[in-house]
Design a protein around this motif. Sequence first.
Motif, mmCIF file in Angstrom:
data_model
loop_
_atom_site.group_PDB
_atom_site.id
_atom_site.type_symbol
_atom_site.label_atom_id
_atom_site.label_comp_id
_atom_site.label_asym_id
_atom_site.label_seq_id
_atom_site.Cartn_x
_atom_site.Cartn_y
_atom_site.Cartn_z
ATOM 1 N N PRO A 103 3.590 54.332 68.318
ATOM 2 C CA PRO A 103 2.256 53.733 68.257
ATOM 3 C C PRO A 103 1.374 54.299 69.364
ATOM 4 O O PRO A 103 1.860 54.626 70.446
ATOM 5 C CB PRO A 103 2.522 52.239 68.477
ATOM 6 C CG PRO A 103 3.808 52.193 69.213
ATOM 7 C CD PRO A 103 4.612 53.385 68.757
ATOM 8 N N PRO A 104 0.082 54.426 69.110
ATOM 9 C CA PRO A 104 -0.808 54.928 70.157
ATOM 10 C C PRO A 104 -0.912 53.911 71.289
ATOM 11 O O PRO A 104 -0.857 52.703 71.056
ATOM 12 C CB PRO A 104 -2.155 55.092 69.446
ATOM 13 C CG PRO A 104 -2.073 54.187 68.268
ATOM 14 C CD PRO A 104 -0.614 54.112 67.885
ATOM 15 N N LEU A 105 -1.022 54.398 72.491
ATOM 16 C CA LEU A 105 -1.175 53.538 73.646
ATOM 17 C C LEU A 105 -2.643 53.526 74.058
ATOM 18 O O LEU A 105 -3.156 54.524 74.550
ATOM 19 C CB LEU A 105 -0.309 54.032 74.808
ATOM 20 C CG LEU A 105 -0.406 53.233 76.095
ATOM 21 C CD1 LEU A 105 0.062 51.801 75.877
ATOM 22 C CD2 LEU A 105 0.424 53.897 77.173
ATOM 23 N N PRO A 106 -3.323 52.407 73.846
ATOM 24 C CA PRO A 106 -4.734 52.323 74.212
ATOM 25 C C PRO A 106 -4.875 52.154 75.724
ATOM 26 O O PRO A 106 -4.788 51.047 76.247
ATOM 27 C CB PRO A 106 -5.225 51.081 73.452
ATOM 28 C CG PRO A 106 -3.995 50.273 73.216
ATOM 29 C CD PRO A 106 -2.831 51.208 73.191
ATOM 30 N N VAL A 107 -5.079 53.244 76.444
ATOM 31 C CA VAL A 107 -5.063 53.196 77.908
ATOM 32 C C VAL A 107 -6.325 52.617 78.532
ATOM 33 O O VAL A 107 -6.300 52.146 79.660
ATOM 34 C CB VAL A 107 -4.774 54.586 78.518
ATOM 35 C CG1 VAL A 107 -3.383 55.055 78.146
ATOM 36 C CG2 VAL A 107 -5.821 55.588 78.121
ATOM 37 N N GLY A 108 -7.445 52.633 77.846
ATOM 38 C CA GLY A 108 -8.696 52.146 78.416
ATOM 39 C C GLY A 108 -8.607 50.771 79.054
ATOM 40 O O GLY A 108 -9.012 50.592 80.209
ATOM 41 N N PRO A 109 -8.069 49.762 78.348
ATOM 42 C CA PRO A 109 -7.995 48.421 78.932
ATOM 43 C C PRO A 109 -7.151 48.347 80.206
ATOM 44 O O PRO A 109 -7.354 47.474 81.035
ATOM 45 C CB PRO A 109 -7.374 47.576 77.821
ATOM 46 C CG PRO A 109 -7.717 48.294 76.569
ATOM 47 C CD PRO A 109 -7.685 49.753 76.939
ATOM 48 N N PHE A 110 -6.206 49.258 80.368
ATOM 49 C CA PHE A 110 -5.392 49.235 81.583
ATOM 50 C C PHE A 110 -6.255 49.496 82.812
ATOM 51 O O PHE A 110 -6.013 48.950 83.881
ATOM 52 C CB PHE A 110 -4.254 50.256 81.498
ATOM 53 C CG PHE A 110 -3.142 49.794 80.608
ATOM 54 C CD1 PHE A 110 -2.072 49.073 81.112
ATOM 55 C CD2 PHE A 110 -3.185 50.047 79.247
ATOM 56 C CE1 PHE A 110 -1.064 48.623 80.288
ATOM 57 C CE2 PHE A 110 -2.174 49.602 78.408
ATOM 58 C CZ PHE A 110 -1.117 48.889 78.930
ATOM 59 N N TYR A 111 -7.257 50.330 82.659
ATOM 60 C CA TYR A 111 -8.157 50.631 83.776
ATOM 61 C C TYR A 111 -9.189 49.537 83.969
ATOM 62 O O TYR A 111 -9.467 49.129 85.092
ATOM 63 C CB TYR A 111 -8.879 51.960 83.537
ATOM 64 C CG TYR A 111 -7.950 53.130 83.422
ATOM 65 C CD1 TYR A 111 -7.193 53.551 84.505
ATOM 66 C CD2 TYR A 111 -7.817 53.821 82.225
ATOM 67 C CE1 TYR A 111 -6.320 54.613 84.405
ATOM 68 C CE2 TYR A 111 -6.954 54.892 82.118
ATOM 69 C CZ TYR A 111 -6.209 55.289 83.206
ATOM 70 O OH TYR A 111 -5.352 56.339 83.105
ATOM 71 N N THR A 112 -9.769 49.067 82.894
ATOM 72 C CA THR A 112 -10.891 48.138 83.008
ATOM 73 C C THR A 112 -10.465 46.694 83.249
ATOM 74 O O THR A 112 -11.275 45.893 83.699
ATOM 75 C CB THR A 112 -11.768 48.188 81.740
ATOM 76 O OG1 THR A 112 -10.967 47.819 80.607
ATOM 77 C CG2 THR A 112 -12.344 49.582 81.531
ATOM 78 N N ARG A 113 -9.187 46.350 82.950
ATOM 79 C CA ARG A 113 -8.753 44.960 83.100
ATOM 80 C C ARG A 113 -7.583 44.807 84.057
ATOM 81 O O ARG A 113 -6.903 43.786 84.062
ATOM 82 C CB ARG A 113 -8.423 44.373 81.730
ATOM 83 C CG ARG A 113 -9.676 44.345 80.868
ATOM 84 C CD ARG A 113 -9.654 43.560 79.600
ATOM 85 N NE ARG A 113 -8.414 43.125 79.052
ATOM 86 C CZ ARG A 113 -8.022 43.355 77.801
ATOM 87 N NH1 ARG A 113 -8.787 44.029 76.984
ATOM 88 N NH2 ARG A 113 -6.891 42.882 77.362
ATOM 89 N N ASP A 114 -7.300 45.840 84.871
ATOM 90 C CA ASP A 114 -6.285 45.735 85.921
ATOM 91 C C ASP A 114 -4.906 45.349 85.362
ATOM 92 O O ASP A 114 -4.253 44.443 85.847
ATOM 93 C CB ASP A 114 -6.742 44.727 86.977
ATOM 94 C CG ASP A 114 -5.910 44.804 88.245
ATOM 95 O OD1 ASP A 114 -5.360 45.882 88.530
ATOM 96 O OD2 ASP A 114 -5.805 43.780 88.948
ATOM 97 N N LEU A 115 -4.469 46.038 84.312
ATOM 98 C CA LEU A 115 -3.191 45.744 83.673
ATOM 99 C C LEU A 115 -2.094 46.660 84.205
ATOM 100 O O LEU A 115 -2.356 47.766 84.656
ATOM 101 C CB LEU A 115 -3.307 45.922 82.154
ATOM 102 C CG LEU A 115 -4.398 45.116 81.460
ATOM 103 C CD1 LEU A 115 -4.443 45.445 79.979
ATOM 104 C CD2 LEU A 115 -4.193 43.633 81.672
ATOM 105 N N THR A 116 -0.857 46.198 84.088
ATOM 106 C CA THR A 116 0.307 46.984 84.495
ATOM 107 C C THR A 116 1.342 46.900 83.380
ATOM 108 O O THR A 116 1.567 45.828 82.821
ATOM 109 C CB THR A 116 0.928 46.400 85.776
ATOM 110 O OG1 THR A 116 -0.063 46.354 86.800
ATOM 111 C CG2 THR A 116 2.091 47.257 86.257
ATOM 112 N N MET A 117 2.003 48.020 83.071
ATOM 113 C CA MET A 117 3.053 48.019 82.064
ATOM 114 C C MET A 117 4.342 48.557 82.680
ATOM 115 O O MET A 117 4.319 49.532 83.417
ATOM 116 C CB MET A 117 2.679 48.899 80.870
ATOM 117 C CG MET A 117 3.754 48.894 79.800
ATOM 118 S SD MET A 117 3.455 50.018 78.414
ATOM 119 C CE MET A 117 1.923 49.426 77.788
#
Length: 135
Positions: A103-117
Amino acid sequence: MGENVFVHGGTGGVGSCVIQMARAVGARVFATAGSDEKLKVCKQLGATAVANYKSGELGAAIKKFGPIDVWWETIREPNFELALEHFEHARAAYRDGRPRSRPPLPVGPFYTRDLTMYGFAMFNAPPEEQRKMRR
């Protein structure tokens, strides 16, 4: 702890353990399963709320539960879009990286919402080596 933990696939070996550990540290746990019988097991393990991931209503059920602080994915086919709809400033854990499809990994929200995986491998050893370990 006081966090909300989402466990996608709460009756497997990892998911059932995550439910119990999260509850032991004071988290509220929302767990999913694919049948009513398995949902009962999730509740017995300590899940605060449950939903059948096959129902088509999972997104609405998650919103009703509240914001997710930790998303623990144990199913083979992760749905990153679903996860990203339901948390901000959260952490996510995904099972071994050998899904049937990529599945594609939508990276944008990781930057804009301070997410960690975080990723984790349940079985790094090949099947032959795993069989030897059981003996």
